[in-house]
Structures are given as structure tokens and as C-alpha cells.
Scaffold this active site. Structure first.
Site, PDB file in Angstrom:
ATOM      1  N   HIS A 158      -1.215  -2.707   2.935  1.00  0.00           N
ATOM      2  CA  HIS A 158      -1.705  -3.850   3.708  1.00  0.00           C
ATOM      3  C   HIS A 158      -0.634  -4.900   4.001  1.00  0.00           C
ATOM      4  O   HIS A 158      -0.832  -5.744   4.880  1.00  0.00           O
ATOM      5  CB  HIS A 158      -2.866  -4.531   2.981  1.00  0.00           C
ATOM      6  N   GLY A 166      -4.088  -8.152   1.019  1.00  0.00           N
ATOM      7  CA  GLY A 166      -4.843  -7.060   0.414  1.00  0.00           C
ATOM      8  C   GLY A 166      -4.246  -6.525  -0.865  1.00  0.00           C
ATOM      9  O   GLY A 166      -4.193  -5.300  -1.054  1.00  0.00           O
ATOM     10  N   HIS A 196      -9.691   1.757   2.880  1.00  0.00           N
ATOM     11  CA  HIS A 196      -9.341   0.656   3.776  1.00  0.00           C
ATOM     12  C   HIS A 196      -8.284   1.106   4.791  1.00  0.00           C
ATOM     13  O   HIS A 196      -7.391   1.889   4.461  1.00  0.00           O
ATOM     14  CB  HIS A 196      -8.793  -0.531   2.979  1.00  0.00           C
TER      15      HIS A 196
END
Length: 424
Positions: A158, A166, A196
Site C-alpha cells: 500500500h 495501510g 486488499h
């Protein structure tokens, strides 16, 4: 971009690796990437993964080369990250200078200091060591020391060029891919099966046609970071280099494997990378507290094996597998990543086997230290849920939400690589 613009490449290694050698990146100092006792990303998940892999005999298999995780240099981190972010992380890392209110306000601009990425002493060194481990793995693969490598502490997908995000300070995956390309790698394919979206890697490589990012994740309509839709296909000079397969919440283990099987193998064979980099966040699991898929260990292992076989078939086995997310840090992550190490070094551990007693003792001790309730029923390597996957070739169900999302992803990505979304 039309398929003809993507040149077909073979996968010669700069040096011929022993086909049996697997690199395993490790250094006890990797446990220093620690946001504190109440943060979801607890380093105990790495300790227990090592404990399970060791007690199950995985780390004693022949053909394993332990690789170092040196602290990456600033110029290496700067292959992806802006100097202002690196300086901010270094300021946040100081143990002997308490941050003022002005300091904290400034650091928030770079994603540092909130509940997501709280500052901690030594943050820069700990984060740079994760990057250094990924670079060391790339160098070992390219030098022919190892055929493939595993870096369970990596996968910080991230982090973006100018911000941490993140739970990710620096983006080891993106830096490693940039490093590989600068070293002469022809084409790198990054596959992210974390729950994710791999937004930071995609962002860092958005305009790079030699690097293709393929992320399969719970839809951003429901889950952090709110990105990763089928229309996101890469920059103007690299259309087709970003591929996204968003999945509906509560996708089952069978559906998850179906979605991956319907997209990944055809794309890997069409893209023909010279190096495969994969991210194996364990947070797709049904027990993970931060997401909504219902995937099992059986499904995760099946996908690990699929990716290993694709690397063997397409790029001579040249494969770097990274860790990533996973917040059931005792119940799931160690079992998943011990299997990743097992798949990379030989065969998966039997999914119907009892966990080694030595590991169960270590897990119980960790549970007590973290104030967690005991789980006496969790004593097996797998989840006891055999897969029953319906192959995509058997038909597409337009009434099924998952099938509609898979087909939308195929229609967006397949033509860019000369594939027919209805027939291939």
C-alpha cells in the site's frame, strides 16, 4: 494497447540457477517492524510462521539458501519513494527526540502518525530492511544463486511514492521490481492475491510498460483502499499494464480459486514475464478480522501451487513470493505462510495433518501473551474444507455476481494481451 505492441519475450536467466535451490529471506531484525501492542500487524505472525515451518521440517529441506535482509540504501528506496517521504520516515524514527504537535501535523501529510501507520523508534531502519530483503532476493535470482525466493516479511503493497499507507511504510515489492528492471530484467509480472487492492505497487508502476500489475481483491466499493476497478488499466504509455479483478464480499474459497483460474493462467502465458513476483496476503481467509472473503487454507495452498507451476512453465521458475496482509496473526497467518515456504521449497504440507506439538505450544504461549482466548479446536494444518471448484471452461453464469465481475475483468484486460475474453 493492442496486443501487437507487447513484444513476446522468452525467459532466459542471466545465470542458470540450480533448479532445486530456494532462497528464504530472514533476519531476526525483521521483527523490529512493530507498530506496537495494539496494532493489527503484529510481528508475532512472522515468529510463529518460522516456528511452524521449522517444527514441520520445512526449513530443514535440502536446497534452501538463507538470504540476508540488509537495510536498503536511501538511493534504493528512492527508486520508488520521494525524498520528502524518506526524510519524514527518518524524522518519525528518532527515539531520543519526542515529536512536537507541529511535527505530528507535518508527518500526517506523509501518512505517518495515525492509527494506520503510527510512528515508532527505528521505523526507517526496520522498513528499509524489508526493502533490502526483497532486493537481496531479486539479486540472488538474477545471479543464479537460487531459482525462486520467499520473503514473508515483504509485501508492503500500500505504500505510495509520496505517502505511507495501510500499515506499509516503504513498498518493497515496487522497489524490488524497479531494481530488477534497472538491472536488465525484460518484463516483470506482479500478481497480488491479498484481499486488499495492491494500490501502491500499481501506482508506482503505472507508467512502466515493462512491469505488469495484476491484483485480485475484494472490491474497493466495500473495502480499503477503495481502488482497483476493471477500468484502471495503466498510464497512457503503458495501457494494459495494470489489471484488476475485483471480487464481491463473501466470495467463497471455491469462487476465489475459480476467479483466479479464470484470469491468471491465460494472462501469465500471454504476458510471458521473465520474472514473476507475487504477494500472498493471508487476509483473504474467512477468519481474518479486517475483510469479508471466506477463503480457506485449502484454497490459498491451491493458488500458491498454481503460481509456482506458472513460474516454472513461463519464466524458468524465476519467482519471488512475498508475504503481505494477514491479521489473524496466530490462527491463520503462520499456517498460510508456512505453506508458502513449503510450496516454494517442494511440496505443500498435508492439509489433513495435525500441527506439530512444538508449534502448538508456541502458539498457546503467544495467545496467552496477547491476551487472546484459546482455540483448542485449531490443531490442523488445513481447515478441513476440500475444494469443489467449477472450472470457468464449464460455463459462465450471468446471474452470479462473481461470474459477472470475472467476465468484466476478462473483457477489460484480455484484449490488451491478444486474448479473447469469451473463448480463452
Amino acid at each position: 494497447m493492442p496486443a501487437a505492441v507487447h513484444p513476446t519475450t522468452s525467459a532466459p536467466s542471466p545465470a542458470a540457477a540450480d533448479p532445486g535451490v530456494t532462497g528464504v529471506v530472514w533476519d531476526e531484525a525483521l521483527l523490529e517492524y512493530d507498530f506496537g501492542p495494539y496494532h493489527p500487524m503484529a510481528p508475532i505472525r512472522l515468529q510463529l510462521t518460522r516456528a511452524l515451518a521449522r517444527s514441520a521440517g520445512v526449513l530443514d529441506r535440502p536446497g534452501i539458501l538463507e538470504l540476508p535482509a540488509p537495510v536498503a540504501r536511501e538511493d534504493q528506496i528512492a527508486l520508488v519513494h520521494e525524498g520528502e517521504l524518506i526524510a519524514a520516515v527518518q524524522r518519525a524514527s528518532a527515539a531520543d527526540a519526542p515529536l512536537t504537535a507541529a511535527d505530528r501535523a507535518e508527518l500526517i501529510r506523509y501518512g505517518i502518525g495515525g492509527d494506520d501507520v503510527p510512528a515508532f523508534a527505528g521505523m526507517h531502519t526496520a522498513s528499509a530492511r524489508i526493502v533490502g530483503g526483497a532486493i537481496a532476493a531479486i539479486d540472488a535470482i538474477r545471479a543464479g544463486q537460487v531459482r525462486r525466493a520467499v520473503h514473508i516479511a515483504g509485501g508492503m503493497h500500500h505504500a505510495k511514492p509520496a505517502t505511507s499507507s495501510g500499515f506499509c511504510v516503504y513498498n518493497d515489492a515496487a522497489v524490488a521490481i524497479r531494481h530488477a528492471l534497472d538491472a536488465g530484467e525484460q518484463r516483470v509480472l506482479y500478481i497480488d492475491v491479498d484481499v486488499h487492492h495492491g494500490d501502491g505497487v500499481e501506482r508506482a508502476l503505472w507508467d512502466e510498460p515493462r512491469a505488469i500489475t495484476l491484483s485480485l481483491h475484494e472490491t474497493g466499493k466495500q473495502l480499503f483502499p477503495g481502488t482497483g476497478f476493471v477500468q484502471d488499466r495503466g498510464g497512457q504509455g503503458a495501457l494494459g499494464s495494470a489489471i484488476n479483478v475485483p471480487l464481491p464480499p463473501r466470495t467463497t474459497a471455491d469462487g476465489w480459486v475459480r476467479a483466479i483460474g479464470a484470469t491468471v493462467p491465460a494472462l501469465v502465458r500471454a504476458i510471458r514475464p521473465t520474472l514473476l513476483v507475487t504477494q500472498h496476503g493471508a487476509d483473504t481467509h474467512r477468519a481474518d478480522p479486517l475483510a469479508d472473503l471466506t477463503v480457506t487454507l485449502e484454497a490459498q495452498v491451491a493458488v500458491m501451487e498454481m503460481l509456482r507451476e506458472l513460474a516454472d512453465d513461463v519464466c524458468g521458475g524465476r519467482w519471488l513470493a512475498l508475504g503481505g496482509g494477514g491479521y489473524a496473526v496466530i490462527d491463520v497467518v503462520p499456517r498460510s505462510w508456512a505453506q508458502l515456504l513449503a510450496v516454494a521449497t517442494g511440496e505443500a504440507l498435508p492439509l489433513d495433518a495435525r500441527l506439530p506439538e512444538e508449534y502448538l505450544v508456541a502458539a498457546a504461549h503467544a495467545r496467552a501473551e496477547h491476551g487472546l482466548s484459546p482455540e483448542p479446536g485449531l490443531v490442523m494444518t488445513g481447515d478441513g474444507q476440500p475444494l469443489q471448484v467449477r472450472d470457468w471452461e464449464l460455463g459462465f453464469d450471468p446471474e452470479d455476481e462473481l461470474d459477472r465481475m470475472i467476465q468484466a475483468a476478462r473483457r477489460a484486460a484480455f484484449p490488451e494481451w491478444g486474448l479473447d475474453p469469451f473463448l480463452d
